[in-house]
Design a protein around this motif. Structure first.
Motif, PDB file in Angstrom:
ATOM      1  N   TYR A 108       0.829  -1.207   0.000  1.00  0.00           N
ATOM      2  CA  TYR A 108       0.000   0.000   0.000  1.00  0.00           C
ATOM      3  C   TYR A 108       0.863   1.257   0.000  1.00  0.00           C
ATOM      4  CZ  TYR A 108      -3.302   3.557   1.521  1.00  0.00           C
ATOM      5  OH  TYR A 108      -4.053   4.706   1.598  1.00  0.00           O
ATOM      6  N   ARG A 109       1.866   1.288   0.879  1.00  0.00           N
ATOM      7  CA  ARG A 109       2.751   2.455   0.952  1.00  0.00           C
ATOM      8  C   ARG A 109       3.444   2.702  -0.378  1.00  0.00           C
ATOM      9  NH1 ARG A 109       6.481   0.338   5.335  1.00  0.00           N
ATOM     10  NH2 ARG A 109       7.852   2.019   4.596  1.00  0.00           N
ATOM     11  N   ALA A 110       3.927   1.645  -1.006  1.00  0.00           N
ATOM     12  CA  ALA A 110       4.624   1.804  -2.286  1.00  0.00           C
ATOM     13  C   ALA A 110       3.684   2.373  -3.349  1.00  0.00           C
ATOM     14  CB  ALA A 110       5.194   0.466  -2.744  1.00  0.00           C
ATOM     15  N   ILE A 111       2.468   1.846  -3.420  1.00  0.00           N
ATOM     16  CA  ILE A 111       1.499   2.299  -4.426  1.00  0.00           C
ATOM     17  C   ILE A 111       1.204   3.789  -4.257  1.00  0.00           C
ATOM     18  CG2 ILE A 111      -0.909   2.112  -5.197  1.00  0.00           C
ATOM     19  CD1 ILE A 111      -0.736  -0.900  -4.467  1.00  0.00           C
ATOM     20  N   VAL A 112       0.918   4.194  -3.030  1.00  0.00           N
ATOM     21  CA  VAL A 112       0.515   5.579  -2.770  1.00  0.00           C
ATOM     22  C   VAL A 112       1.677   6.547  -2.958  1.00  0.00           C
ATOM     23  CG1 VAL A 112      -0.329   7.163  -0.987  1.00  0.00           C
ATOM     24  CG2 VAL A 112      -1.373   4.898  -1.251  1.00  0.00           C
ATOM     25  N   ASP A 113       2.852   6.198  -2.449  1.00  0.00           N
ATOM     26  CA  ASP A 113       3.996   7.107  -2.569  1.00  0.00           C
ATOM     27  C   ASP A 113       4.468   7.240  -4.011  1.00  0.00           C
ATOM     28  OD1 ASP A 113       4.202   7.907   0.102  1.00  0.00           O
ATOM     29  OD2 ASP A 113       5.356   6.143   0.652  1.00  0.00           O
ATOM     30  N   LEU A 114       4.429   6.160  -4.780  1.00  0.00           N
ATOM     31  CA  LEU A 114       4.785   6.254  -6.195  1.00  0.00           C
ATOM     32  C   LEU A 114       3.840   7.204  -6.922  1.00  0.00           C
ATOM     33  CD1 LEU A 114       5.628   2.520  -7.010  1.00  0.00           C
ATOM     34  CD2 LEU A 114       7.212   4.451  -7.182  1.00  0.00           C
ATOM     35  N   ASP A 115       2.561   7.102  -6.606  1.00  0.00           N
ATOM     36  CA  ASP A 115       1.590   7.993  -7.248  1.00  0.00           C
ATOM     37  C   ASP A 115       1.828   9.443  -6.843  1.00  0.00           C
ATOM     38  OD1 ASP A 115      -0.943   8.283  -8.850  1.00  0.00           O
ATOM     39  OD2 ASP A 115      -1.649   9.094  -6.948  1.00  0.00           O
ATOM     40  N   ASP A 116       2.220   9.660  -5.598  1.00  0.00           N
ATOM     41  CA  ASP A 116       2.483  11.026  -5.139  1.00  0.00           C
ATOM     42  C   ASP A 116       3.644  11.673  -5.892  1.00  0.00           C
ATOM     43  OD1 ASP A 116       0.434  11.229  -3.332  1.00  0.00           O
ATOM     44  OD2 ASP A 116       1.644  10.749  -1.575  1.00  0.00           O
ATOM     45  N   VAL A 117       4.639  10.885  -6.286  1.00  0.00           N
ATOM     46  CA  VAL A 117       5.748  11.440  -7.069  1.00  0.00           C
ATOM     47  C   VAL A 117       5.213  12.057  -8.360  1.00  0.00           C
ATOM     48  CG1 VAL A 117       7.885  10.935  -8.315  1.00  0.00           C
ATOM     49  CG2 VAL A 117       7.454   9.833  -6.111  1.00  0.00           C
ATOM     50  N   VAL A 118       4.335  11.329  -9.033  1.00  0.00           N
ATOM     51  CA  VAL A 118       3.738  11.842 -10.274  1.00  0.00           C
ATOM     52  C   VAL A 118       2.893  13.077  -9.992  1.00  0.00           C
ATOM     53  CG1 VAL A 118       2.210  11.307 -12.210  1.00  0.00           C
ATOM     54  CG2 VAL A 118       3.762   9.560 -11.335  1.00  0.00           C
ATOM     55  N   ASN A 119       2.128  13.040  -8.907  1.00  0.00           N
ATOM     56  CA  ASN A 119       1.291  14.191  -8.570  1.00  0.00           C
ATOM     57  C   ASN A 119       2.138  15.454  -8.373  1.00  0.00           C
ATOM     58  OD1 ASN A 119      -1.073  12.709  -8.640  1.00  0.00           O
ATOM     59  ND2 ASN A 119      -1.019  12.223  -6.461  1.00  0.00           N
ATOM     60  N   TYR A 120       3.271  15.323  -7.712  1.00  0.00           N
ATOM     61  CA  TYR A 120       4.127  16.491  -7.497  1.00  0.00           C
ATOM     62  C   TYR A 120       4.784  16.954  -8.796  1.00  0.00           C
ATOM     63  CZ  TYR A 120       3.677  16.805  -2.440  1.00  0.00           C
ATOM     64  OH  TYR A 120       3.177  17.005  -1.179  1.00  0.00           O
ATOM     65  N   CYS A 121       5.082  16.019  -9.686  1.00  0.00           N
ATOM     66  CA  CYS A 121       5.611  16.418 -10.999  1.00  0.00           C
ATOM     67  C   CYS A 121       4.584  17.261 -11.743  1.00  0.00           C
ATOM     68  CB  CYS A 121       5.980  15.190 -11.825  1.00  0.00           C
ATOM     69  SG  CYS A 121       7.437  14.281 -11.248  1.00  0.00           S
ATOM     70  N   LYS A 122       3.323  16.801 -11.716  1.00  0.00           N
ATOM     71  CA  LYS A 122       2.267  17.542 -12.404  1.00  0.00           C
ATOM     72  C   LYS A 122       2.047  18.907 -11.752  1.00  0.00           C
ATOM     73  CE  LYS A 122      -1.900  17.833 -11.497  1.00  0.00           C
ATOM     74  NZ  LYS A 122      -3.337  17.731 -11.134  1.00  0.00           N
ATOM     75  N   THR A 123       2.015  18.934 -10.421  1.00  0.00           N
ATOM     76  CA  THR A 123       1.814  20.196  -9.715  1.00  0.00           C
ATOM     77  C   THR A 123       2.933  21.183 -10.024  1.00  0.00           C
ATOM     78  OG1 THR A 123       0.668  19.050  -7.918  1.00  0.00           O
ATOM     79  CG2 THR A 123       1.519  21.242  -7.441  1.00  0.00           C
ATOM     80  N   THR A 124       4.148  20.679 -10.128  1.00  0.00           N
ATOM     81  CA  THR A 124       5.291  21.545 -10.439  1.00  0.00           C
ATOM     82  C   THR A 124       5.107  22.264 -11.767  1.00  0.00           C
ATOM     83  OG1 THR A 124       6.830  20.154  -9.171  1.00  0.00           O
ATOM     84  CG2 THR A 124       7.783  21.603 -10.847  1.00  0.00           C
ATOM     85  N   VAL A 125       4.822  21.489 -12.832  1.00  0.00           N
ATOM     86  CA  VAL A 125       4.711  22.113 -14.154  1.00  0.00           C
ATOM     87  C   VAL A 125       3.445  22.962 -14.255  1.00  0.00           C
ATOM     88  CG1 VAL A 125       6.090  20.320 -15.270  1.00  0.00           C
ATOM     89  CG2 VAL A 125       3.611  20.076 -15.194  1.00  0.00           C
ATOM     90  N   SER A 126       2.378  22.553 -13.584  1.00  0.00           N
ATOM     91  CA  SER A 126       1.138  23.331 -13.642  1.00  0.00           C
ATOM     92  C   SER A 126       1.324  24.689 -12.980  1.00  0.00           C
ATOM     93  CB  SER A 126      -0.003  22.567 -12.962  1.00  0.00           C
ATOM     94  OG  SER A 126      -0.326  21.398 -13.679  1.00  0.00           O
ATOM     95  N   GLU A 127       1.979  24.718 -11.819  1.00  0.00           N
ATOM     96  CA  GLU A 127       2.168  25.989 -11.131  1.00  0.00           C
ATOM     97  C   GLU A 127       3.225  26.853 -11.812  1.00  0.00           C
ATOM     98  OE1 GLU A 127       2.453  25.970  -6.930  1.00  0.00           O
ATOM     99  OE2 GLU A 127       0.603  24.816  -6.672  1.00  0.00           O
ATOM    100  N   MET A 128       4.207  26.229 -12.443  1.00  0.00           N
ATOM    101  CA  MET A 128       5.160  27.021 -13.221  1.00  0.00           C
ATOM    102  C   MET A 128       4.435  27.746 -14.348  1.00  0.00           C
ATOM    103  SD  MET A 128       8.459  24.431 -13.317  1.00  0.00           S
ATOM    104  CE  MET A 128       9.591  25.539 -14.165  1.00  0.00           C
ATOM    105  N   ASP A 129       3.468  27.075 -14.940  1.00  0.00           N
ATOM    106  CA  ASP A 129       2.674  27.689 -16.011  1.00  0.00           C
ATOM    107  C   ASP A 129       1.812  28.820 -15.463  1.00  0.00           C
ATOM    108  OD1 ASP A 129       1.449  28.021 -18.567  1.00  0.00           O
ATOM    109  OD2 ASP A 129      -0.218  26.760 -17.919  1.00  0.00           O
TER     110      ASP A 129
END
Length: 213
Positions: free
Chosen positions: A88-109
């Motif tokens: 469970y921890r691996a699944i959720v934390d892996l997904d969070d990495v992607v979420n932060y990548c998306k948040t980074t580029v979205s807020e830069m825009d």
């Protein structure tokens, strides 16, 4: 009648004791998806290309699909080859990495913040850490004992992101352009948070290795 009895028994057995899902493969597939996103993040920090930012946003939807699939499989599994909480921890934390990548580029825009040498450096270390996790999680079903080295490589990558983050802040808080300071600080923090979640995945990988070896 004799020919039918084995198949009847097998169906009954499978109903009482369902086959164990291949969580080794499921986690490996999720790692590959996250590594793909972090690779795009490096490209974005090199080029600032809007189309790459859009690809990262699309990747987040695919990552959500994989996360939901893996969580559903975990919830439905009669048994697992490793600790359920670790999966469970691996699944959720892996997904969070992607979420932060998306948040980074979205807020830069949204904030009008272009990439700089610090965002590129942090993205590169994040990608190297994820590449190590792809290798490590891929070993769990075959050579689990050797995956501990990959977990350590990923943790070292996270520490490099944190060092780059501190250098970025030191450079940032010079001068009097406070609006730009606060904008960039938010971007740097997203990248730092992504690395933190990546390190969590590395710690989980190490925990799995200790338990199954």
């Amino acid at each position: 009648m004799q020919n039918d009895s084995p198949s009847i028994f097998r169906r009954l057995y499978d109903r009482v004791f369902p086959r164990m899902p291949d969580f080794f493969t499921l986690l490996s597939e999720q790692c590959l998806q996250v590594a793909h996103t972090t690779g795009l993040l490096v490209e974005f920090m090199e080029t600032a290309a809007p189309e790459i930012g859009q690809q990262i946003r699309q990747d987040e939807h695919e990552a959500d699909r994989i996360k939901v699939r893996n969580l559903h499989t975990l919830n439905e599994a009669f048994s697992t080859p490793m600790d359920r909480e670790d999966i469970y921890r691996a699944i959720v934390d892996l997904d969070d990495v992607v979420n932060y990548c998306k948040t980074t580029v979205s807020e830069m825009d949204v904030l009008g913040v272009p990439p700089d040498k610090h965002t590129l450096e942090m993205a590169m270390h994040l990608k190297m850490g994820m590449d190590a996790l792809v290798i490590g999680y891929g070993k769990l079903g075959r050579l689990p004992y050797s995956a501990a080295e990959d977990a350590d490589t990923a943790r070292k990558a996270e520490r490099k992101v944190e060092k780059a983050y501190r250098r970025a802040l030191a450079d940032l808080f010079q001068g009097e352009d406070y609006i730009n300071m606060f904008k960039r600080r938010e971007i740097y923090r997203h990248l730092s948070n992504a690395a933190d979640r990546m390190a969590n995945c590395a710690n989980t990988l190490h925990d799995i290795v200790v338990k199954i070896c």
